[in-house]
Write an enzyme that holds these catalytic residues in place. Structure first.
Site, mmCIF file in Angstrom:
data_model
loop_
_atom_site.group_PDB
_atom_site.id
_atom_site.type_symbol
_atom_site.label_atom_id
_atom_site.label_comp_id
_atom_site.label_asym_id
_atom_site.label_seq_id
_atom_site.Cartn_x
_atom_site.Cartn_y
_atom_site.Cartn_z
ATOM 1 N N HIS A 131 0.831 -1.221 0.000
ATOM 2 C CA HIS A 131 0.000 0.000 0.000
ATOM 3 C C HIS A 131 0.865 1.271 0.000
ATOM 4 O O HIS A 131 0.470 2.295 0.556
ATOM 5 C CB HIS A 131 -0.964 0.018 1.194
ATOM 6 C CG HIS A 131 -1.927 -1.124 1.194
ATOM 7 N ND1 HIS A 131 -3.087 -1.126 0.449
ATOM 8 C CD2 HIS A 131 -1.905 -2.314 1.844
ATOM 9 C CE1 HIS A 131 -3.737 -2.259 0.640
ATOM 10 N NE2 HIS A 131 -3.039 -3.003 1.471
ATOM 11 N N ASN A 203 -10.278 -3.355 1.898
ATOM 12 C CA ASN A 203 -9.861 -3.393 0.499
ATOM 13 C C ASN A 203 -11.067 -3.173 -0.404
ATOM 14 O O ASN A 203 -12.210 -3.152 0.061
ATOM 15 C CB ASN A 203 -9.226 -4.752 0.162
ATOM 16 C CG ASN A 203 -7.839 -4.933 0.743
ATOM 17 O OD1 ASN A 203 -7.137 -3.962 1.018
ATOM 18 N ND2 ASN A 203 -7.435 -6.173 0.938
ATOM 19 N N HIS A 395 -4.390 0.877 11.822
ATOM 20 C CA HIS A 395 -4.151 -0.359 12.568
ATOM 21 C C HIS A 395 -5.491 -1.043 12.807
ATOM 22 O O HIS A 395 -6.429 -0.433 13.330
ATOM 23 C CB HIS A 395 -3.469 -0.030 13.902
ATOM 24 C CG HIS A 395 -3.268 -1.209 14.804
ATOM 25 N ND1 HIS A 395 -3.028 -2.476 14.338
ATOM 26 C CD2 HIS A 395 -3.275 -1.312 16.164
ATOM 27 C CE1 HIS A 395 -2.887 -3.303 15.372
ATOM 28 N NE2 HIS A 395 -3.045 -2.623 16.477
ATOM 29 N N TYR A 418 0.383 -4.406 11.825
ATOM 30 C CA TYR A 418 0.223 -2.979 11.584
ATOM 31 C C TYR A 418 0.940 -2.149 12.636
ATOM 32 O O TYR A 418 1.589 -1.143 12.334
ATOM 33 C CB TYR A 418 -1.267 -2.613 11.560
ATOM 34 C CG TYR A 418 -1.974 -2.987 10.285
ATOM 35 C CD1 TYR A 418 -2.103 -4.322 9.917
ATOM 36 C CD2 TYR A 418 -2.519 -2.027 9.457
ATOM 37 C CE1 TYR A 418 -2.751 -4.684 8.753
ATOM 38 C CE2 TYR A 418 -3.183 -2.379 8.282
ATOM 39 C CZ TYR A 418 -3.285 -3.710 7.939
ATOM 40 O OH TYR A 418 -3.924 -4.058 6.783
#
Length: 753
Positions: A131, A203, A395, A418
């Site tokens: 990402h 997503n 996160h 994360y």
């Protein structure tokens, strides 16, 4: 738009009313670099920095400990009319190092040179492993209150408005890669709630490649560029990716979505978002419900064709980033409805035979409808990309009371990964104190020191229990708004195994395939053929064909034909699922808000008619771009694109106000798109090329006046689907806007018999 405007009655069927929340004005045509036009000469009179454009803002002003400061936005921006050092010392020169004479050596005592170079050397931070390529915007989420019966989360109570920051991204590419690659997109939303930060990190595809997070490094290593040559960039059309997914068939469902049109969205504004996992909600009575989160774009779901994506990657690799920022600047604020699918929280955590803990499975909306619970609108652009878009830290474990996790093994790994990532990227444990990450709720965490500690803590007892600080901070139970995990029973042997329900890798990919329209199936066949055709190893291609055989024999046969290989037989019986119409992007109508309309014109056209059409496009909440032979002004209208700079992929529809003669630069040595010198009486060949591409990509085309000559030279029949020819420009526009409601003229895409 006035009631007397004849375009209104047609346009209002497909265009949402554009509301402007909190902005004094919007840009008529977005893209101006700054809030004031520059002077021709270098300014020399000292003045304060320019104000940001109306669409731009920074993070809300909260302290490092989550306290509202009441400070205006410019209080955290740099100010002052004069150049200074980082310590505020005014500087007379930043173009010359301090030297022993004009030709002498540079002196070590040059503190300004040292500070300037030191900071430059450290301007970059490690990009995200995945990402890395992203863009973002600020906005607001308004809760409908319809989720209040299933969760006690305060931001989901009726009428509550919560600030949000949303980052969209691609997965595989580097920060410098192109936007319109075939890839999964991230859709991450940070809610600044009164109970703390909540991050919904999802997503644009509702399933994932893997069922267990321990395999995440493997799938990313397989998808990333080959480690020996660092190619190919930002794509999965290579051997290591298909080697992995053909051996690892649980990836089949996600891969099929990626090979569909979902892999190349038209815009972030027209992209769905999914929470991927199943989450557990708990209400005020302690009752629990399992849910899957969905973001539904108000503009509908729409994608690019593969040829469009390939052209855009060269013409404008920032296409998605520019589209989002320009739409917000133009006042066409993108909106998504947040919805949930709900399921009983049963001990087996199954629904209609579907394992809710398996992140490679969906629950069809026909079995569990998506229930809307709120509306998100993005209405402000960041004022600084690095400070906000690049430094925002999401996160999956940023939770608020009323939202809990489940035992999805992929989610478990994300809860670790994360947080761990931020230590490297953002330089230490105090990343929540960066302005874009600061909570909008008081923070008293007893965490101290570390890199980049911006808070100035008080007291002498950062531990519990204590008496020296009066016992503060105190623990909060559920009654005081404390986060209390749902007391789920946990038992079992320690094993490295997957449940039996995870073994079905093909029934849901077959469901997806059977739910596609004929044209969408053709695009999937094309994508697999292209991607596998880029692989070197025949064994990888043959192995993936075995996977496709277990999805559908037609899909396998067509791809095999394109690869010049035999189509294998299925290795297991084919499932017989009922199609899910909700999975197809074809067959519905959507608003045209924020769409880009190209208007081709020159001095020979009726410029009054062009001006009227341009104003009608603006009034309908869309963006008109005048395309002319050269820049400057066309009558009283500014020219935004020339035949040299325009390409069809930028426009959702094209209007021809006439048949422009070749421009002075219409020859191959100046502009290769023009080809050979056009014959006398010809239309500019770049306009003809635009029309040919628009037609090939099934976009609406309209024209009046001499426009039929352009259509004829492009080989486009006037009576073809999605082609509107008439005498009145506004009437043509009305019909074109109605065509745009379906995104494309789908009947122009013939499918194989």
């Amino acid at each position: 738009m006035s009631e007397s405007n004849p375009i209104k009655s047609a346009v209002e069927k497909v265009v949402d009313t554009v509301a402007h929340h909190g902005h004094p004005e919007k840009a008529e045509i977005p893209g101006v670099p700054n809030s004031e036009p520059p002077s021709l000469e270098e300014p020399v009179e000292p003045r304060e920095p320019l104000a940001p454009k109306p669409d731009q803002t920074g993070p809300d002003t909260f302290s490092p400990t989550g306290q509202p400061t009441g400070a205006p936005q410019d209080a955290v921006a740099q100010g002052g009319a004069f150049l200074t050092s980082a310590q505020g010392v005014r500087l007379p020169d930043t173009d010359h190092s301090l030297k022993a004479g004009p030709r002498g050596p540079v002196l070590l005592q040059d503190f300004h040179l040292r500070e300037k170079i030191m900071h430059f050397d450290h301007e970059r931070i490690p990009e995200r492993v995945v990402h890395a390529r992203g863009s973002a915007a600020h906005g607001v989420f308004r809760s409908y209150g319809t989720a209040a019966n299933i969760t006690k989360a305060a931001f989901l109570a009726e009428g509550v408005e919560t600030p949000v920051f949303v980052r969209f991204s691609t997965v595989l590419g580097s920060r410098g890669s192109a936007d319109t690659v075939r890839d999964t997109r991230g859709f991450a939303t940070k809610f600044y709630t009164t109970e703390g930060v909540y991050d919904l990190v999802g997503n644009n595809i509702p399933v994932f490649f893997i069922q267990d997070g321990i395999k995440f490094p493997d799938v990313i290593h397989a998808g990333k560029p080959h480690p020996d040559r660092e190619i190919p960039q930002a794509q999965s059309a290579h051997d290591t990716f298909w080697d992995f997914v053909s051996l690892h068939t649980e990836a089949t469902h996600h891969t099929l979505w990626n090979m569909s049109d979902r892999g190349i969205p038209r815009s972030y504004r027209m992209m769905e978002g999914f929470g991927v996992h199943t989450f557990r909600l708990v209400n005020a009575a302690g009752e629990t419900t399992l849910v899957k989160f969905h973001w539904k774009p108000k503009l509908g779901v729409h994608s690019l064709t593969w040829e469009e994506a390939q052209i855009i990657n060269g013409v404008d690799p920032d296409y998605h980033r520019r589209d989002l920022a320009d739409a917000i600047e133009a006042g066409a604020y993108p909106q998504w409805e947040l919805g949930v699918q709900t399921f009983p929280d049963t001990p087996d955590q199954m629904f209609e035979g579907i394992d809710l803990l398996d992140p490679t499975k969906i629950v069809p909306e026909e079995l569990a409808p998506v229930q809307p619970i709120g509306l998100m609108e993005l209405n402000r652009n960041p004022s600084n990309f690095f400070a906000e878009t690049e430094q925002v830290a999401f996160h999956a474990g940023h939770l608020v009371p009323g939202i809990d996790v489940t035992d999805d093994p992929l989610l478990a790994a994300r809860l670790f990964s994360y947080l761990d990532t931020q230590l490297t990227r953002l330089g230490g444990p105090n990343f929540p104190q960066i302005p874009i990450n600061r909570p909008h709720a008081p923070v008293n965490d007893m965490l101290r020191d570390g890199f980049h500690q911006d808070a100035v803590h008080r007291g002498v007892a950062p531990y519990r229990p204590n008496s020296l600080d009066g016992g503060c901070p105190f623990q909060a139970g559920a009654g005081e708004g404390g986060y209390v995990e749902v007391p789920v029973e946990v038992a079992g042997r320690k094993v490295r195994e997957a449940p039996a329900s995870y073994a079905d890798h093909f029934s849901q990919p077959r469901l997806f395939w059977r739910s596609m329209s004929p044209v969408e199936k053709e695009h999937i066949i094309d994508a697999y053929t292209f991607e596998l055709g880029k692989c070197y190893e025949q064994a990888v291609k043959e192995r993936q064909l075995r996977v496709l055989a277990n999805i559908d024999p037609v899909l396998c046969h067509e791809v095999a034909q394109g690869l010049g290989l035999p189509a294998p037989e299925p290795s297991e019986p084919l499932a017989d699922p009922a199609p899910s119409p909700a999975l197809s992007q074809v067959g519905r109508e959507w608003p045209a808000s924020g769409r880009i309309i190209g208007i081709v014109a020159d001095d020979s056209c009726d410029l009054a008619a062009v001006g009227a059409v341009r104003e009608a496009v603006l009034a309908a909440g869309m963006v008109p771009l005048i395309i002319a032979p050269k820049g400057g002004m066309l009558g009283t209208m500014p020219v935004q694109r020339t035949f040299l700079t325009a390409r069809s992929v930028e426009f959702d529809a094209l209007l021809l106000a006439g048949a422009p003669a070749p421009g002075k630069d219409a020859y191959g040595a100046r502009d290769a798109k023009a080809g050979n010198l056009p014959p006398d009486g010809a239309v500019d060949p770049r306009v003809v090329l635009m029309v040919m591409e628009m037609y090939r990509h099934a976009k609406a085309i309209g024209g009046w006046g001499a426009a039929p000559r352009v259509l004829a030279q492009a080989g486009v029949p006037e009576q073809a689907p999605g082609v509107v020819a008439g005498e009145d420009g506004e009437q043509v526009l009305r019909e074109v806007v109605l065509l745009m409601a379906a995104h494309r003229v789908w009947e122009r895409f013939p499918a194989a018999a």
